[in-house]
Write a protein that holds these residues in place. Structure first.
Motif, mmCIF file in Angstrom:
data_model
loop_
_atom_site.group_PDB
_atom_site.id
_atom_site.type_symbol
_atom_site.label_atom_id
_atom_site.label_comp_id
_atom_site.label_asym_id
_atom_site.label_seq_id
_atom_site.Cartn_x
_atom_site.Cartn_y
_atom_site.Cartn_z
ATOM 1 N N MET A 123 0.843 -1.196 0.000
ATOM 2 C CA MET A 123 0.000 0.000 0.000
ATOM 3 C C MET A 123 0.880 1.249 0.000
ATOM 4 N N VAL A 124 0.576 2.183 -0.894
ATOM 5 C CA VAL A 124 1.329 3.428 -0.964
ATOM 6 C C VAL A 124 0.648 4.457 -0.069
ATOM 7 N N LEU A 125 1.408 5.015 0.850
ATOM 8 C CA LEU A 125 0.858 5.996 1.776
ATOM 9 C C LEU A 125 0.832 7.368 1.119
ATOM 10 N N ASP A 126 -0.270 8.100 1.248
ATOM 11 C CA ASP A 126 -0.343 9.478 0.803
ATOM 12 C C ASP A 126 -1.130 10.267 1.837
ATOM 13 N N GLU A 127 -1.103 11.570 1.685
ATOM 14 C CA GLU A 127 -1.721 12.432 2.694
ATOM 15 C C GLU A 127 -3.215 12.188 2.802
ATOM 16 N N HIS A 128 -3.876 11.980 1.657
ATOM 17 C CA HIS A 128 -5.322 11.780 1.662
ATOM 18 C C HIS A 128 -5.696 10.496 2.414
ATOM 19 N N SER A 129 -4.998 9.408 2.106
ATOM 20 C CA SER A 129 -5.313 8.135 2.761
ATOM 21 C C SER A 129 -4.979 8.185 4.251
ATOM 22 N N ASN A 130 -3.918 8.914 4.618
ATOM 23 C CA ASN A 130 -3.580 9.049 6.036
ATOM 24 C C ASN A 130 -4.662 9.799 6.802
ATOM 25 N N VAL A 131 -5.173 10.877 6.199
ATOM 26 C CA VAL A 131 -6.235 11.655 6.842
ATOM 27 C C VAL A 131 -7.478 10.794 7.034
ATOM 28 N N ALA A 132 -7.822 10.008 5.990
ATOM 29 C CA ALA A 132 -8.989 9.130 6.092
ATOM 30 C C ALA A 132 -8.795 8.083 7.193
ATOM 31 N N LEU A 133 -7.579 7.534 7.252
ATOM 32 C CA LEU A 133 -7.279 6.531 8.271
ATOM 33 C C LEU A 133 -7.378 7.128 9.672
ATOM 34 N N LEU A 134 -6.803 8.307 9.872
ATOM 35 C CA LEU A 134 -6.847 8.961 11.186
ATOM 36 C C LEU A 134 -8.287 9.271 11.594
ATOM 37 N N LYS A 135 -9.123 9.627 10.606
ATOM 38 C CA LYS A 135 -10.533 9.908 10.903
ATOM 39 C C LYS A 135 -11.241 8.644 11.372
ATOM 40 N N GLU A 136 -10.981 7.517 10.687
ATOM 41 C CA GLU A 136 -11.590 6.252 11.079
ATOM 42 C C GLU A 136 -11.182 5.865 12.499
ATOM 43 N N ILE A 137 -9.896 6.003 12.800
ATOM 44 C CA ILE A 137 -9.403 5.650 14.134
ATOM 45 C C ILE A 137 -10.013 6.572 15.182
ATOM 46 N N ALA A 138 -10.109 7.872 14.859
ATOM 47 C CA ALA A 138 -10.681 8.832 15.810
ATOM 48 C C ALA A 138 -12.134 8.485 16.123
ATOM 49 N N GLU A 139 -12.901 8.090 15.098
ATOM 50 C CA GLU A 139 -14.305 7.726 15.325
ATOM 51 C C GLU A 139 -14.407 6.515 16.236
ATOM 52 N N LEU A 140 -13.561 5.525 16.023
ATOM 53 C CA LEU A 140 -13.577 4.337 16.886
ATOM 54 C C LEU A 140 -13.218 4.702 18.322
ATOM 55 N N LEU A 141 -12.175 5.510 18.489
ATOM 56 C CA LEU A 141 -11.715 5.868 19.832
ATOM 57 C C LEU A 141 -12.759 6.686 20.587
ATOM 58 N N ASN A 142 -13.497 7.521 19.877
ATOM 59 C CA ASN A 142 -14.514 8.348 20.531
ATOM 60 C C ASN A 142 -15.744 7.548 20.933
ATOM 61 N N GLU A 143 -16.029 6.471 20.193
ATOM 62 C CA GLU A 143 -17.223 5.678 20.473
ATOM 63 C C GLU A 143 -16.979 4.600 21.529
ATOM 64 N N GLU A 144 -15.789 4.055 21.582
ATOM 65 C CA GLU A 144 -15.515 2.899 22.439
ATOM 66 C C GLU A 144 -15.229 3.329 23.869
ATOM 67 N N THR A 145 -15.791 2.596 24.824
ATOM 68 C CA THR A 145 -15.558 2.891 26.246
ATOM 69 C C THR A 145 -14.805 1.777 26.954
ATOM 70 N N ASP A 146 -14.685 0.615 26.320
ATOM 71 C CA ASP A 146 -13.920 -0.486 26.902
ATOM 72 C C ASP A 146 -12.469 -0.373 26.459
ATOM 73 N N MET A 147 -11.541 -0.308 27.410
ATOM 74 C CA MET A 147 -10.142 -0.046 27.098
ATOM 75 C C MET A 147 -9.550 -1.095 26.170
ATOM 76 N N GLU A 148 -9.753 -2.359 26.471
ATOM 77 C CA GLU A 148 -9.126 -3.416 25.678
ATOM 78 C C GLU A 148 -9.660 -3.427 24.242
ATOM 79 N N ARG A 149 -10.979 -3.346 24.102
ATOM 80 C CA ARG A 149 -11.554 -3.333 22.753
ATOM 81 C C ARG A 149 -11.115 -2.094 21.981
#
Length: 371
Positions: free
Chosen positions: A1-27
């Motif tokens: 996979m070739v990393l670019d700024e657009h894909s990195n921003v999309a990836l960070l957004k996905e991770i941020a959404e997961l982190l904001n929704e999840e309340t169980d530390m391990e999951r």
């Protein structure tokens, strides 16, 4: 996979959404590193939490090679490594390439399995502001260095994870505070209502004994007085369990006060400086409460010895009495609810409870807790 700024921003957004929704530390941690691997060139990851004493704990991992996954990830769980040492020494402030992974080298030396081409990893501290929690490590086969762009992505993900860890920690503190407030409310209600009613019944029964001239009626009133006094003692113990009076002054003062309330004489012997986290203090207090209750109900003695030894890594508490004791047949023995509760409380904090007892030779309970 070739990393670019657009894909990195999309990836960070996905991770941020997961982190904001999840309340169980391990999951939360498992999900975050899984998304990171899925959206980048990284192929394996693991997270260490590192406490104030420098001890590390593996809390999450994804797509580990067999060499590191072998026997419950023993080469990640035990021993030292360069990244943890740099973290402890304060030399790790941002994402960094590590020359080689000492844990993988140890796993290969022990013939633990195939490392699948992974020999090196990058590492980044997890933190929120000045508060640090541990390390995120990532690796890929046949890769000895990661690019600056890859390290920048790693730092961004680590920042998000650190903020989420802080958020969950604050949420747990709020929940614990709410629980303490509710326990205090229940303790007040019991003291102001049921406790006072039982005390009134005791006084009434005493008056009945003095007013009646009939021996049988006097005996009935004495029985009522005795049973009510027992219920009053049980209620006071319950109130103590809901709200550990004296714990704000330290573990030993709280235990002395509780033993005194039960009519027990507690002999204390302490080694080391007692500076324990509040959750460890309360766990030790609750376990000791149950042990002291058992002495009052079953041992037939009113003297108890408590030995407390504190080291830099753990605390050892021993409660000993010279009472009736009991016989244990390990093949048929079923722990009482109280003893099982003590064991559960200790195991919840990574500790253990053991006991030894013989008929007419007393009982010894040994509690060991890391902190």
């Amino acid at each position: 996979m070739v990393l670019d700024e657009h894909s990195n921003v999309a990836l960070l957004k996905e991770i941020a959404e997961l982190l904001n929704e999840e309340t169980d530390m391990e999951r939360m941690l498992e999900g975050a590193i899984a998304k990171l691997l899925n959206g980048s060139n990284f192929e394996t990851a693991w997270i260490f939490f590192i406490d104030e004493n420098g001890r590390h704990r593996l809390v999450a991992h994804a797509n580990l090679p067999p060499a590191l996954e072998e026997r419950d990830c023993r080469h990640l769980q035990k021993g030292g490594c360069w990244c943890v040492k740099r973290y402890r020494d304060g030399d790790l402030e941002k994402a960094s390439n590590i020359i080689a992974c000492q844990r993988i080298e140890n796993a290969l030396s022990a013939k633990a399995g195939d490392a699948e081409g992974i020999t090196h990893h990058a590492t980044v501290p997890l933190q929120s502001g000045e508060e640090k929690f541990g390390l995120l490590n990532i690796a890929a086969p046949d890769t000895v260095r990661f690019s600056n762009d890859e390290l920048a992505l790693l730092e961004s993900v680590a920042f998000q994870i650190g903020s989420a860890i802080k958020r969950i920690g604050l949420t747990k503190q709020e929940q614990e505070l709410a629980l303490v407030k509710e326990r205090n409310r229940l303790a007040r209600d019991l003291h102001d209502s049921v406790n006072q009613l039982l005390f009134s019944v005791t006084l009434t029964a005493r008056g009945g004994v003095e007013m009646s001239g009939d021996p049988e009626i006097q005996g009935t009133f004495r029985d009522i007085q005795h049973l009510t006094q027992e219920a009053l003692n049980e209620m006071r113990a319950l109130i103590w369990q809901l709200r550990p009076k004296g714990l704000e002054s330290g573990l030993l003062e709280a235990l002395k006060g509780y033993a005194e309330m039960l009519g027990l004489s507690l002999e204390l012997k302490v080694t080391g400086v007692i500076q324990l986290p509040s959750r460890i203090e309360e766990t030790l207090f609750r376990i000791s409460q149950e042990a002291l209750n058992n002495v009052r109900k079953h041992a037939g003695v009113n003297e108890v010895q408590l030995y407390l030894s504190v080291t830099s890594s753990d605390v050892l508490l021993v409660l000993k009495d010279e009472g009736r004791g009991f016989a244990i047949d390990e093949e048929v023995y079923i722990p009482s609810i109280g003893i099982q509760s003590m064991r559960d409380r200790a195991e919840a904090e990574g500790g253990s409870v053991d006991w030894s007892s013989e008929i007419e030779r007393g009982t010894e309970i040994l509690v060991r807790m890391p902190y």
